[in-house]
Motif scaffolding. Structure first.
Motif, PDB file in Angstrom:
ATOM      1  N   THR A 120      38.545  39.385  52.008  1.00  0.00           N
ATOM      2  CA  THR A 120      39.087  40.402  52.863  1.00  0.00           C
ATOM      3  C   THR A 120      40.219  41.369  52.433  1.00  0.00           C
ATOM      4  O   THR A 120      39.980  42.638  52.388  1.00  0.00           O
ATOM      5  CB  THR A 120      39.568  39.844  54.263  1.00  0.00           C
ATOM      6  OG1 THR A 120      38.610  39.245  54.879  1.00  0.00           O
ATOM      7  CG2 THR A 120      40.253  40.960  54.893  1.00  0.00           C
ATOM      8  N   LEU A 131      31.119  43.980  55.490  1.00  0.00           N
ATOM      9  CA  LEU A 131      30.771  42.566  55.319  1.00  0.00           C
ATOM     10  C   LEU A 131      29.554  42.310  56.196  1.00  0.00           C
ATOM     11  O   LEU A 131      29.376  42.487  57.424  1.00  0.00           O
ATOM     12  CB  LEU A 131      31.903  41.669  56.112  1.00  0.00           C
ATOM     13  CG  LEU A 131      31.895  40.418  56.327  1.00  0.00           C
ATOM     14  CD1 LEU A 131      31.391  39.662  54.893  1.00  0.00           C
ATOM     15  CD2 LEU A 131      32.974  39.685  57.009  1.00  0.00           C
ATOM     16  N   VAL A 170      31.176  36.215  63.039  1.00  0.00           N
ATOM     17  CA  VAL A 170      30.989  37.529  62.933  1.00  0.00           C
ATOM     18  C   VAL A 170      31.746  38.511  63.960  1.00  0.00           C
ATOM     19  O   VAL A 170      32.311  39.307  63.846  1.00  0.00           O
ATOM     20  CB  VAL A 170      29.656  37.876  62.891  1.00  0.00           C
ATOM     21  CG1 VAL A 170      29.246  39.420  63.000  1.00  0.00           C
ATOM     22  CG2 VAL A 170      28.943  37.396  61.449  1.00  0.00           C
ATOM     23  N   VAL A 183      31.448  45.040  60.325  1.00  0.00           N
ATOM     24  CA  VAL A 183      30.923  43.557  60.176  1.00  0.00           C
ATOM     25  C   VAL A 183      29.576  43.282  60.852  1.00  0.00           C
ATOM     26  O   VAL A 183      29.519  44.076  61.886  1.00  0.00           O
ATOM     27  CB  VAL A 183      32.152  42.686  60.690  1.00  0.00           C
ATOM     28  CG1 VAL A 183      31.562  41.181  60.537  1.00  0.00           C
ATOM     29  CG2 VAL A 183      33.489  42.766  60.020  1.00  0.00           C
ATOM     30  N   SER A 232      29.391  45.253  64.143  1.00  0.00           N
ATOM     31  CA  SER A 232      29.640  44.049  65.059  1.00  0.00           C
ATOM     32  C   SER A 232      28.637  43.571  65.907  1.00  0.00           C
ATOM     33  O   SER A 232      28.728  43.066  67.168  1.00  0.00           O
ATOM     34  CB  SER A 232      30.813  44.113  66.025  1.00  0.00           C
ATOM     35  OG  SER A 232      32.146  44.432  65.028  1.00  0.00           O
TER      36      SER A 232
END
Length: 243
Positions: A120, A131, A170, A183, A232
């Motif tokens: 990170t 990510l 996640v 993400v 997300s």
């Protein structure tokens, strides 16, 4: 030049993704593998057709010292990381009982989380950080509880449980890194892989498994920013799965 790291890059989805990314002329792809020998073999294979640049990285997601050393190497060589594709995973199909649970969760959950957290700081140095966690529809609680879903009666309970935990990871990382790192969870679908075993019957899932290259195109779309509006979320090649 974006710097992209793929864990478990020597086979299955990892290799297919590395192959797809290597066709992009402006990428540097880091092939992170537990076995240095397999990493080198993968590098030699991809170099034949690569338009970008490639390097290898020893990384065992089950080993904290290996994770720390890998972060130090990437930091010293590149100074940042733009994309982390957290792909390494197992089914521990040869184990039983507590050992099967421990091995499955150690790699798929603990390893994935620790790798994400360790890298990170390098992702935060990027202006376009992403990510990508390779998950599975088998880990969707929504699909697992839907009697009309093809995933309702699937087996591999330990694996399903681990991927459900990955999906929660996640969600939590997405909240933690909101506005700084995009993400994603991504399901590659049922593809040819040694995840289920070494024989052709296992690799092909009885002839049902597809080409991992098709899934790699889905990951490439995320890398290229084509699905930033779905960050997300739990993505697959054609849309979004319920958590």
């Amino acid at each position: 030049m974006p710097t992209i790291l793929i864990t478990g890059a020597n086979s299955g989805i990892g290799y297919a993704t590395a192959l797809k990314l290597s066709t992009q002329p402006n990428n540097h792809t880091i092939l992170a593998c537990r076995s240095p020998q397999k990493a080198q073999e993968t590098l030699l294979s991809l170099t034949k057709t690569s338009k970008g640049t490639l390097s290898t990285l020893p990384l065992d997601v089950d080993d904290d010292a290996s994770i720390s050393a890998a972060v130090n190497i990437v930091s010293s060589q590149f100074g940042k990381l733009d994309i982390l594709i957290n792909n390494a995973g197992i089914t521990a199909h040869t184990a039983t009982g507590r050992e099967r649970l421990q091995r499955t969760f150690c790699t798929n959950v603990f390893g994935s989380m620790l790798v994400a957290e360790a890298f990170t700081p390098l992702l935060l140095r990027s202006e376009c950080a992403r990510l990508i966690q390779v998950s599975s529809a088998l880990g969707s609680m929504g699909l697992a509880s839907d009697e009309d879903s093809m995933y309702y009666g699937s087996c591999w309970s330990e694996y399903r449980m681990s991927k459900a935990a990955v999906n929660m990871m996640v969600l939590e990382l997405g909240k933690r890194l909101e506005g700084r790192v995009r993400v994603f969870a991504f399901c590659p679908g049922l593809v040819r892989s040694r995840l289920r075993g070494e024989g052709e019957e296992h690799v092909s899932a009885g002839g049902l498994a597809g080409d991992p290259g098709d899934s790699a195109r889905g990951i490439l779309d995320i890398v290229l920013g084509k699905r930033d509006g779905e960050e997300s979320c739990f993505l697959h090649g054609e849309g979004v799965y319920p958590w």
